[in-house]
Scaffold this active site. Structure first.
Site, short mmCIF file in Angstrom:
data_model
loop_
_atom_site.label_atom_id
_atom_site.label_comp_id
_atom_site.label_asym_id
_atom_site.label_seq_id
_atom_site.Cartn_x
_atom_site.Cartn_y
_atom_site.Cartn_z
N GLU A 224 -23.11 -49.75 16.16
CA GLU A 224 -22.20 -48.68 15.91
C GLU A 224 -19.85 -49.27 17.10
O GLU A 224 -19.97 -48.55 18.09
CB GLU A 224 -21.81 -48.03 16.53
CG GLU A 224 -23.20 -47.41 15.43
CD GLU A 224 -24.16 -45.69 15.10
OE1 GLU A 224 -23.41 -45.13 16.05
OE2 GLU A 224 -24.90 -45.43 14.75
N GLU B 75 -30.53 -46.56 10.34
CA GLU B 75 -30.76 -45.58 11.22
C GLU B 75 -30.62 -44.28 9.91
O GLU B 75 -29.27 -44.40 9.34
CB GLU B 75 -30.21 -45.07 12.45
CG GLU B 75 -30.01 -45.51 13.46
CD GLU B 75 -29.18 -45.83 14.79
OE1 GLU B 75 -28.54 -44.63 14.79
OE2 GLU B 75 -28.90 -46.50 15.66
C1 GCO Z 1 -26.35 -43.21 16.64
C2 GCO Z 1 -26.23 -44.13 17.63
C3 GCO Z 1 -27.85 -43.69 18.08
C4 GCO Z 1 -28.07 -41.70 17.97
C5 GCO Z 1 -28.07 -41.67 16.49
C6 GCO Z 1 -27.49 -39.54 16.36
O1 GCO Z 1 -25.71 -43.53 15.05
O2 GCO Z 1 -25.30 -42.60 16.99
O3 GCO Z 1 -26.95 -45.28 17.13
O4 GCO Z 1 -28.55 -43.59 19.49
O5 GCO Z 1 -29.04 -41.11 18.64
O6 GCO Z 1 -27.23 -41.68 15.63
O7 GCO Z 1 -26.63 -39.31 16.89
#
Ligand code: GCO
Length: 451
Positions: free
Chosen positions: A173, A352
């Site tokens: 990200e 994710e």
């Molecule tokens: C993100 C990060 C994660 C977060 C999850 C929830 O995508 O922000 O990769 O570390 O914890 O997404 O916000």
């Protein structure tokens, strides 16, 4: 819940070799801060008011000291793969120089433990925990030298672990790192400068390119990058909100996808940025846009653009998670189809997807049915994207276990496994049982189809 309620009806289009996994990140679960260097998130956690509950990652879920039990927990789910991140400061205390033997040893045990349990290691090189020494020496990601240090770190890691890692993601990200960390200041290092944010964004992508070259020189693992992306919808059907949606889409989606695929930042966004646009050097475009095997997509919800609201204004009355994020599975199909149609790039992995809910441990159980429904509907959304021709090859649940949720501290629970932060006891939630039953049934289907 009886068995026939457990499978997700209609997952008919996901390929038989689809990769099913769970995901975590180092700073959020490892703890053992006494056995690594300091990161910018350690410093940020000490800033008064930065973290909602005043917590930090010094202990987190104490994963380093509970490794074998956690590996058994991952294996009990029946997943094909585990997405974790390597803590840069646990490899190079100050972000450069000779690697720490204790840090190398920990990740050797993690990777070998996964392989011994038949689980594929998917490693992310950078999930936000920049060594603080690089922030001090070079100003962090706004400083180009940090990208060169990142390449050196990637060389060290891929030399050591590249013979066993199936997949390397260079960054997690970059938009969050650049914008939340350097423009909005709500994440580490807590700066508030759009110019620094956009320069950090560019250097992150330069680092991605250099790291990709280093990994390719050392091993055969697949290489990709993980982006957080969302469909951006105008909050109202006004010209102003439609224009805002176009620019927001440019800043969060097109900026990265264009740079990674064609080596150019979108012209409308560069014009919008004006003097805040990043400085680039000759050769950067080719470096950033060199081919990768996958793009990781982190999806949680859609965003609304409104001239009256900053990011992610929510549709009123929508069902939301504990983060206040709208539950909008259709957005995942919309996003995957758009990425496929507009960039025709490498295959996509949902690296994710998951949700925070106010889980309660009652008599040793957590009945998180809302999370089961969130996962079921979003998996169906991936299946629909595949039906519409998108090459999606994997899905990772965020997250394996409740963990340090950045500026929210430990108040937001994303895990399919509950963590008692007083005792650090892990308790699989209903959603963990649902995931393992789903995967059991998928495996049975594969066997039946193969016979
Ligand atoms: C993100 C990060 C994660 C977060 C999850 C929830 O995508 O922000 O990769 O570390 O914890 O997404 O916000």
């Amino acid at each position: 819940m009886d068995r026939d309620q457990l499978i997700v009806p209609g997952l008919r289009h996901l390929p038989a070799n689809f990769i099913w996994g769970v995901a975590t990140s180092a700073f959020q679960i490892e703890g053992a801060a006494d056995r690594r260097g300091e990161s910018i998130w350690d410093v940020f956690c000490r800033r008064p008011g930065a973290i909602a509950d005043g917590s930090d990652g010094l202990t987190a879920c104490a994963h380093v000291d509970r490794l074998d039990a956690d590996l058994d927990l991952i294996a009990s789910l029946g997943v094909d793969a585990y997405r974790f991140s390597i803590a840069w400061p646990r490899i190079q205390t100050e972000g450069s120089g000779a690697p720490r033997s204790d840090g190398l040893g920990f990740y050797d045990r993690l990777i070998d433990g996964l392989l011994a349990r038949g689980i594929q290691p998917y490693a992310t090189l950078y999930h936000w925990d920049l060594p603080q020494a690089l922030q001090l020496r070079f100003g962090g990601w706004p400083g180009r030298e940090t990208a060169y240090r990142f390449a050196d770190y990637a060389d060290t890691v891929s030399r050591r672990f590249g013979d066993r890692i199936v997949s390397f993601a260079t960054l997690n990200e970059p938009w969050v790192v650049a914008v939340l960390g350097h423009e909005q200041g709500i994440f580490a290092p807590g700066l508030r400068s759009r110019a620094m944010a956009m320069q950090a964004s560019h250097h992150l992508l330069v680092g991605h390119g250099l790291a990709t070259q280093a990994i390719r020189a050392n091993c055969q693992a697949e290489v990709g990058i993980v982006l957080n992306m969302s469909p951006i919808h105008p909050l109202t059907d006004t010209d102003a909100d439609r224009a805002k949606a176009a620019i927001d889409d440019g800043l969060i989606n097109r900026w990265y996808m264009d740079a990674l695929h064609v080596g150019q930042y979108p012209a409308d966004v560069l014009a919008h940025l004006g003097a805040d646009a990043p400085q680039q050097l000759p050769g950067d475009a080719a470096l950033v846009s060199q081919p990768v095997e996958f793009i990781g997509v982190n999806y949680y919800t859609r965003s609304f653009a409104s001239t009256g609201e900053p990011w992610s204004a929510q549709a009123s009355g929508a069902a939301v998670t504990d983060m206040g994020w709208e539950i909008y599975p259709e957005g995942l199909t919309e996003l995957l189809v758009r990425l496929h149609q507009d960039w025709k790039g490498p295959r996509l992995i949902v690296t994710e997807n998951g949700a925070a809910f106010a889980d309660q441990l009652v008599d040793g159980e957590v009945d998180d049915q809302p999370r089961v429904e969130y996962l079921a509907t979003h998996l169906a959304a991936v299946d629909e994207a595949v039906r519409r021709g998108v090459n999606v090859t994997g899905y990772f649940v965020w997250s394996l276990m409740d963990n340090f949720e950045w500026a929210s501290g430990y108040r937001k629970r994303f895990g399919i496994v509950h963590v008692d932060y007083d005792t650090l006891k892990r308790t699989p939630k209903r959603s963990a049982r649902w995931v393992s039953e789903l995967l059991r049934q998928r495996a049975a289907q594969r066997l039946a189809n193969a016979s």
